[in-house]
Design a protein around this motif. Sequence first.
Motif, PDB file in Angstrom:
ATOM      1  N   MET A  72       0.886  -1.165   0.000  1.00  0.00           N
ATOM      2  CA  MET A  72       0.000   0.000   0.000  1.00  0.00           C
ATOM      3  C   MET A  72       0.923   1.214   0.000  1.00  0.00           C
ATOM      4  O   MET A  72       1.658   1.438   0.972  1.00  0.00           O
ATOM      5  CB  MET A  72      -0.925  -0.014   1.217  1.00  0.00           C
ATOM      6  N   LEU A  73       0.920   1.965  -1.089  1.00  0.00           N
ATOM      7  CA  LEU A  73       1.906   3.016  -1.302  1.00  0.00           C
ATOM      8  C   LEU A  73       1.276   4.391  -1.282  1.00  0.00           C
ATOM      9  O   LEU A  73       0.151   4.580  -1.743  1.00  0.00           O
ATOM     10  CB  LEU A  73       2.607   2.789  -2.645  1.00  0.00           C
ATOM     11  N   TYR A  74       2.014   5.348  -0.756  1.00  0.00           N
ATOM     12  CA  TYR A  74       1.547   6.731  -0.668  1.00  0.00           C
ATOM     13  C   TYR A  74       0.160   6.807  -0.021  1.00  0.00           C
ATOM     14  O   TYR A  74      -0.812   7.227  -0.623  1.00  0.00           O
ATOM     15  CB  TYR A  74       1.601   7.413  -2.034  1.00  0.00           C
ATOM     16  N   SER A  75       0.137   6.378   1.244  1.00  0.00           N
ATOM     17  CA  SER A  75      -1.105   6.392   2.045  1.00  0.00           C
ATOM     18  C   SER A  75      -2.240   5.661   1.338  1.00  0.00           C
ATOM     19  O   SER A  75      -3.378   6.109   1.328  1.00  0.00           O
ATOM     20  CB  SER A  75      -1.506   7.833   2.378  1.00  0.00           C
ATOM     21  N   ASP A  76      -1.906   4.509   0.755  1.00  0.00           N
ATOM     22  CA  ASP A  76      -2.862   3.635   0.066  1.00  0.00           C
ATOM     23  C   ASP A  76      -3.473   4.308  -1.166  1.00  0.00           C
ATOM     24  O   ASP A  76      -4.578   3.985  -1.574  1.00  0.00           O
ATOM     25  CB  ASP A  76      -3.966   3.153   1.001  1.00  0.00           C
ATOM     26  N   ILE A 162       5.155   0.402 -12.447  1.00  0.00           N
ATOM     27  CA  ILE A 162       5.464   0.719 -11.052  1.00  0.00           C
ATOM     28  C   ILE A 162       6.510   1.832 -10.957  1.00  0.00           C
ATOM     29  O   ILE A 162       6.369   2.774 -10.170  1.00  0.00           O
ATOM     30  CB  ILE A 162       5.941  -0.533 -10.289  1.00  0.00           C
ATOM     31  N   THR A 163       7.549   1.735 -11.768  1.00  0.00           N
ATOM     32  CA  THR A 163       8.616   2.736 -11.709  1.00  0.00           C
ATOM     33  C   THR A 163       8.075   4.126 -12.034  1.00  0.00           C
ATOM     34  O   THR A 163       8.359   5.107 -11.330  1.00  0.00           O
ATOM     35  CB  THR A 163       9.747   2.368 -12.688  1.00  0.00           C
ATOM     36  N   GLU A 164       7.278   4.231 -13.105  1.00  0.00           N
ATOM     37  CA  GLU A 164       6.744   5.535 -13.491  1.00  0.00           C
ATOM     38  C   GLU A 164       5.709   6.048 -12.500  1.00  0.00           C
ATOM     39  O   GLU A 164       5.673   7.245 -12.187  1.00  0.00           O
ATOM     40  CB  GLU A 164       6.143   5.457 -14.894  1.00  0.00           C
ATOM     41  N   GLU A 165       4.869   5.164 -11.986  1.00  0.00           N
ATOM     42  CA  GLU A 165       3.841   5.605 -11.047  1.00  0.00           C
ATOM     43  C   GLU A 165       4.437   6.058  -9.717  1.00  0.00           C
ATOM     44  O   GLU A 165       3.980   7.033  -9.125  1.00  0.00           O
ATOM     45  CB  GLU A 165       2.804   4.501 -10.822  1.00  0.00           C
ATOM     46  N   LEU A 166       5.472   5.369  -9.243  1.00  0.00           N
ATOM     47  CA  LEU A 166       6.122   5.816  -8.016  1.00  0.00           C
ATOM     48  C   LEU A 166       6.741   7.199  -8.213  1.00  0.00           C
ATOM     49  O   LEU A 166       6.654   8.063  -7.329  1.00  0.00           O
ATOM     50  CB  LEU A 166       7.198   4.822  -7.585  1.00  0.00           C
ATOM     51  N   GLY A 167       7.333   7.412  -9.376  1.00  0.00           N
ATOM     52  CA  GLY A 167       7.893   8.725  -9.657  1.00  0.00           C
ATOM     53  C   GLY A 167       6.830   9.801  -9.736  1.00  0.00           C
ATOM     54  O   GLY A 167       7.000  10.918  -9.230  1.00  0.00           O
ATOM     55  N   ARG A 168       5.701   9.472 -10.355  1.00  0.00           N
ATOM     56  CA  ARG A 168       4.605  10.442 -10.495  1.00  0.00           C
ATOM     57  C   ARG A 168       3.995  10.776  -9.145  1.00  0.00           C
ATOM     58  O   ARG A 168       3.759  11.951  -8.824  1.00  0.00           O
ATOM     59  CB  ARG A 168       3.531   9.878 -11.429  1.00  0.00           C
ATOM     60  N   HIS A 185      -3.588  19.063   2.090  1.00  0.00           N
ATOM     61  CA  HIS A 185      -4.822  18.324   2.376  1.00  0.00           C
ATOM     62  C   HIS A 185      -4.785  16.991   1.652  1.00  0.00           C
ATOM     63  O   HIS A 185      -4.591  16.939   0.441  1.00  0.00           O
ATOM     64  CB  HIS A 185      -6.038  19.130   1.941  1.00  0.00           C
ATOM     65  N   PHE A 186      -4.995  15.912   2.386  1.00  0.00           N
ATOM     66  CA  PHE A 186      -4.932  14.574   1.804  1.00  0.00           C
ATOM     67  C   PHE A 186      -5.960  14.413   0.685  1.00  0.00           C
ATOM     68  O   PHE A 186      -5.688  13.789  -0.340  1.00  0.00           O
ATOM     69  CB  PHE A 186      -5.163  13.523   2.894  1.00  0.00           C
ATOM     70  N   ALA A 187      -7.146  14.987   0.855  1.00  0.00           N
ATOM     71  CA  ALA A 187      -8.175  14.885  -0.183  1.00  0.00           C
ATOM     72  C   ALA A 187      -7.701  15.531  -1.477  1.00  0.00           C
ATOM     73  O   ALA A 187      -7.974  15.047  -2.573  1.00  0.00           O
ATOM     74  CB  ALA A 187      -9.476  15.526   0.284  1.00  0.00           C
ATOM     75  N   GLU A 188      -6.963  16.637  -1.356  1.00  0.00           N
ATOM     76  CA  GLU A 188      -6.429  17.309  -2.540  1.00  0.00           C
ATOM     77  C   GLU A 188      -5.440  16.399  -3.261  1.00  0.00           C
ATOM     78  O   GLU A 188      -5.438  16.296  -4.495  1.00  0.00           O
ATOM     79  CB  GLU A 188      -5.733  18.609  -2.126  1.00  0.00           C
ATOM     80  N   PHE A 189      -4.610  15.722  -2.491  1.00  0.00           N
ATOM     81  CA  PHE A 189      -3.643  14.786  -3.070  1.00  0.00           C
ATOM     82  C   PHE A 189      -4.365  13.680  -3.839  1.00  0.00           C
ATOM     83  O   PHE A 189      -4.023  13.364  -4.985  1.00  0.00           O
ATOM     84  CB  PHE A 189      -2.782  14.202  -1.956  1.00  0.00           C
ATOM     85  N   CYS A 190      -5.378  13.076  -3.227  1.00  0.00           N
ATOM     86  CA  CYS A 190      -6.121  11.999  -3.878  1.00  0.00           C
ATOM     87  C   CYS A 190      -6.811  12.487  -5.143  1.00  0.00           C
ATOM     88  O   CYS A 190      -6.863  11.789  -6.155  1.00  0.00           O
ATOM     89  CB  CYS A 190      -7.153  11.411  -2.910  1.00  0.00           C
ATOM     90  N   LYS A 195      -7.415  12.717 -11.013  1.00  0.00           N
ATOM     91  CA  LYS A 195      -7.523  13.585 -12.183  1.00  0.00           C
ATOM     92  C   LYS A 195      -6.483  13.230 -13.234  1.00  0.00           C
ATOM     93  O   LYS A 195      -6.772  13.171 -14.424  1.00  0.00           O
ATOM     94  CB  LYS A 195      -7.371  15.042 -11.756  1.00  0.00           C
ATOM     95  N   GLU A 196      -5.258  12.961 -12.792  1.00  0.00           N
ATOM     96  CA  GLU A 196      -4.208  12.624 -13.742  1.00  0.00           C
ATOM     97  C   GLU A 196      -4.509  11.324 -14.466  1.00  0.00           C
ATOM     98  O   GLU A 196      -4.281  11.187 -15.667  1.00  0.00           O
ATOM     99  CB  GLU A 196      -2.862  12.516 -13.022  1.00  0.00           C
ATOM    100  N   LEU A 197      -5.043  10.337 -13.744  1.00  0.00           N
ATOM    101  CA  LEU A 197      -5.371   9.065 -14.376  1.00  0.00           C
ATOM    102  C   LEU A 197      -6.461   9.230 -15.425  1.00  0.00           C
ATOM    103  O   LEU A 197      -6.403   8.674 -16.507  1.00  0.00           O
ATOM    104  CB  LEU A 197      -5.827   8.050 -13.314  1.00  0.00           C
ATOM    105  N   LYS A 198      -7.475  10.025 -15.109  1.00  0.00           N
ATOM    106  CA  LYS A 198      -8.610  10.170 -16.018  1.00  0.00           C
ATOM    107  C   LYS A 198      -8.247  10.932 -17.289  1.00  0.00           C
ATOM    108  O   LYS A 198      -8.899  10.791 -18.310  1.00  0.00           O
ATOM    109  CB  LYS A 198      -9.773  10.861 -15.299  1.00  0.00           C
ATOM    110  N   HIS A 199      -7.196  11.752 -17.231  1.00  0.00           N
ATOM    111  CA  HIS A 199      -6.829  12.548 -18.392  1.00  0.00           C
ATOM    112  C   HIS A 199      -5.571  12.013 -19.093  1.00  0.00           C
ATOM    113  O   HIS A 199      -5.091  12.621 -20.034  1.00  0.00           O
ATOM    114  CB  HIS A 199      -6.601  14.010 -17.988  1.00  0.00           C
ATOM    115  N   ALA A 200      -5.072  10.860 -18.615  1.00  0.00           N
ATOM    116  CA  ALA A 200      -3.861  10.307 -19.226  1.00  0.00           C
ATOM    117  C   ALA A 200      -4.172   9.638 -20.559  1.00  0.00           C
ATOM    118  O   ALA A 200      -5.280   9.173 -20.798  1.00  0.00           O
ATOM    119  CB  ALA A 200      -3.224   9.290 -18.272  1.00  0.00           C
ATOM    120  N   SER A 201      -3.176   9.576 -21.411  1.00  0.00           N
ATOM    121  CA  SER A 201      -3.325   8.926 -22.713  1.00  0.00           C
ATOM    122  C   SER A 201      -3.406   7.426 -22.517  1.00  0.00           C
ATOM    123  O   SER A 201      -2.815   6.855 -21.611  1.00  0.00           O
ATOM    124  CB  SER A 201      -2.109   9.251 -23.596  1.00  0.00           C
ATOM    125  N   SER A 202      -4.141   6.743 -23.414  1.00  0.00           N
ATOM    126  CA  SER A 202      -4.260   5.292 -23.325  1.00  0.00           C
ATOM    127  C   SER A 202      -3.213   4.575 -24.169  1.00  0.00           C
ATOM    128  O   SER A 202      -3.162   3.361 -24.178  1.00  0.00           O
ATOM    129  CB  SER A 202      -5.660   4.860 -23.805  1.00  0.00           C
TER     130      SER A 202
END
Length: 205
Positions: A72-76, A162-168, A185-190, A195-202
């Motif tokens: 569980m990484l970055y506060s799950d 994993i490598t790219e996501e840990l860096g991001r 604020h933790f909610a802001e982080f989440c 937001k980044e996932l939803k707007h990332a290229s497929s």
Amino acid sequence: MNLAELLADQGWAVAKESASASLYNHTPWVAPEAYLHWLFKPVTPRALEETRTLLAIRDEWLDFLFIQNGAMLYSDSLSIFGAVESGTLLNRNSPHDLGPYSLLDQKRKSAGFGDDAIIICTYPYDGSQVVLRNNDGAVIVFSKIGSTYKTGRAWNSATRWITEELGRLKTLFDSSQNPGRQVEHFAEFCELVSKELKHASSRFR
């Protein structure tokens, strides 16, 4: 792939060892007993063999579980499932002795993402699912939109994912250099993660 080495490279350090996990960087501003990262200890041979038999999962992912049985990484913000033997009961002696979420529990859910797919991870904040394709080793994020899933970002290997996501995720923490100190604020982080996932290229990276 050794997550302990990747976390060390980012500057995180083990703060506590429990029966089931190495806990990194105490984060009491999230919760009194919260830690930034939980790295679960290597899988037992019996659980690994059962997972291999029931899921027919790729050898490189079994090798990953042999080194660390989920995390569980970055506060799950990123929750990687582990190999948990069927019938295993929760250890309720301590909140820090809980084991990983089970890969076997994802078998039925994985069918909706393809016959050769297995869910290996989730982003708990918005319910996005991370799928490993057994035929070619590709990793794809499916973002949850209401009650359905939309294909999101993809990588050609689990190592690159994993490598790219840990860096991001690391960049979404503030630059104060205080170990484990998150954006205010933790909610802001989440929300930033979602937001980044939803707007990332497929397309494949």
